[in-house]
Design an enzyme around this catalytic site. Sequence first.
Site, short mmCIF file in Angstrom:
data_model
loop_
_atom_site.label_atom_id
_atom_site.label_comp_id
_atom_site.label_asym_id
_atom_site.label_seq_id
_atom_site.Cartn_x
_atom_site.Cartn_y
_atom_site.Cartn_z
CB SER A 62 -0.98 -0.04 1.18
OG SER A 62 -1.89 1.02 1.11
CG HIS A 63 0.09 3.92 3.19
ND1 HIS A 63 -0.87 2.94 3.34
CD2 HIS A 63 0.48 4.25 4.43
CE1 HIS A 63 -1.05 2.71 4.63
NE2 HIS A 63 -0.25 3.49 5.32
CG ASP A 233 -2.39 3.97 -1.89
OD1 ASP A 233 -2.98 3.99 -2.98
OD2 ASP A 233 -2.60 3.09 -1.03
CG ASP A 235 -2.58 -0.42 -3.23
OD1 ASP A 235 -2.42 0.65 -2.61
OD2 ASP A 235 -3.37 -1.30 -2.85
CG ASP A 237 -5.92 0.86 -1.69
OD1 ASP A 237 -5.06 1.73 -1.46
OD2 ASP A 237 -5.96 -0.24 -1.11
NE ARG A 238 -4.95 3.63 3.14
CZ ARG A 238 -4.49 2.39 3.25
NH1 ARG A 238 -3.65 1.93 2.33
NH2 ARG A 238 -4.86 1.63 4.24
CD GLU A 321 -10.57 1.46 5.38
OE1 GLU A 321 -10.71 0.31 5.78
OE2 GLU A 321 -9.58 1.84 4.71
CB SER A 323 -6.48 5.33 6.43
OG SER A 323 -7.30 4.27 5.98
CE LYS A 334 -7.84 0.81 1.48
NZ LYS A 334 -8.18 -0.44 2.17
#
Length: 480
Positions: A62-63, A233, A235, A237-238, A321, A323, A334
């Site tokens: 992720s991040h 991020d 991947d 998703d954020r 979320e 985050s 997400k």
Amino acid sequence: TMVVGSDGRYFSKTAIEIVVQMAAANGIGRLVIGQNGILSTPAVSCIIRKIKAAGGIILTASHSPGGPGGEFGVKFEVANGGPAPDMVSEKIYQISKTLEEYAICPDLRVDLSRLGRQEFDLENKFKPFRVEIVDSVEIYLNLLRSIFDFNAIRNLLTGPNQIKIRIDAMNGVMGPYVRRILCDELGAPANSAINCIPLEDFGGQPPDPNLTYATALLEAMKGGEYGLGAAFDADGDRYMILGQNGFFVNASDSLAIIAANLSCIPYFCQMGVRGFGRSMPTSTALDKVAKVMKVPVYETPAGWRYFSNLMDSGRCSLCGEESFGTGSDHLREKDGLWAVLVWLSILAVRKQSVEEIVRDHWAKFGRHYYCRFDYEALEPRTAYFIMRDLEALITDKSFSHQQFAVGNNIYSVERTDSFEYIDPVDGTVTKRQGLRIVFSDASRLIFRMSASSHVRATLRIYAESYEKDPSQHNKEPQVM
């Protein structure tokens, strides 16, 4: 059939090769892999659902930082395109403790750069093993075309009253998606997109879309030239949203504002809105919107897998979320780019700036001041005793109805608990998900252990203060 993708971090291509070799040796008939191994997490979810795959493997942390000294993760997706439920992860873990050998085809090689099918004869052990290298963006882009009014967004970015945008892919997986979708498809100038080449170390910075790490974007936005800024991020998703002059939209507010403006999105006009979901630490701003819209809100533990169950059962249309993860039932993950396209759709329909939309929302629903404090690298035993003693303190009868003065505000304790979640779909009970102190004015304090391991633990403290009075909406969250 299984889907495989990565965020391009260090070791991804080597790991994909190992996944391919082990899949071939264990009777998987077909792998679908993104070109050069690149697939965003939302795109993996999209492809699993589109081709009805048995599941997927995403190589991402992720991040978190990349490179030889950074982090690496293996994430398993199930057939609905969502993260593996706890029972599946636990079964995998238990099996891992008893494994004594594994099967692999060590000489099998796949060209990840060449689109199309590659077939391998495994000496008749199984049927021919097939690998399909697919365009990283195309299937996901087709889904987005069915959700949004691309003409309205294109007109916002290219028409007479166009706004300029600045998008930072942070050298993660999102570079190809940003260029193809926002620039090529929707008309944003090529120089709107920065850091769009996926790098194994993400350029030496954690690809974390927040004010600490997306500093280049923040500085560019402060100049006033751009109407909307966004960062993703590793991947995809954020996300983070900034308005003109660097106006920051916190993730909880973003979720609530999206919920209040779903009528700007054709998908929701057609599908309707059945319910909302938020993780327990996420601010209750979403709850205010849900009350006005007369739809239920599901408060879940942190982790997207809890939302997947709600969406599969038709209970939840939008979830998020604190985050910076937000998504809807178009997928079971997400989806950062989806969230940015929602914001562009809202701007196109309402013809207001990001800041005007946020301030209008606060005026209507009140402002939820919100902060998160992370205490990292704690010794797990110490963290355990902190949480144990805190739980004993706040759940004691003498603690209830106490009052605390902070500045000119008086906070009266209304209730306290250790959060547990009963899944309304399957009745699964998840306990000890954080300690909550809820005050009579809907303000909250939350204490939660996160990302703990046998080595180090993180204690997160969330502070939320609700303010209805519009004259009090211009303060810094840290002051509240």
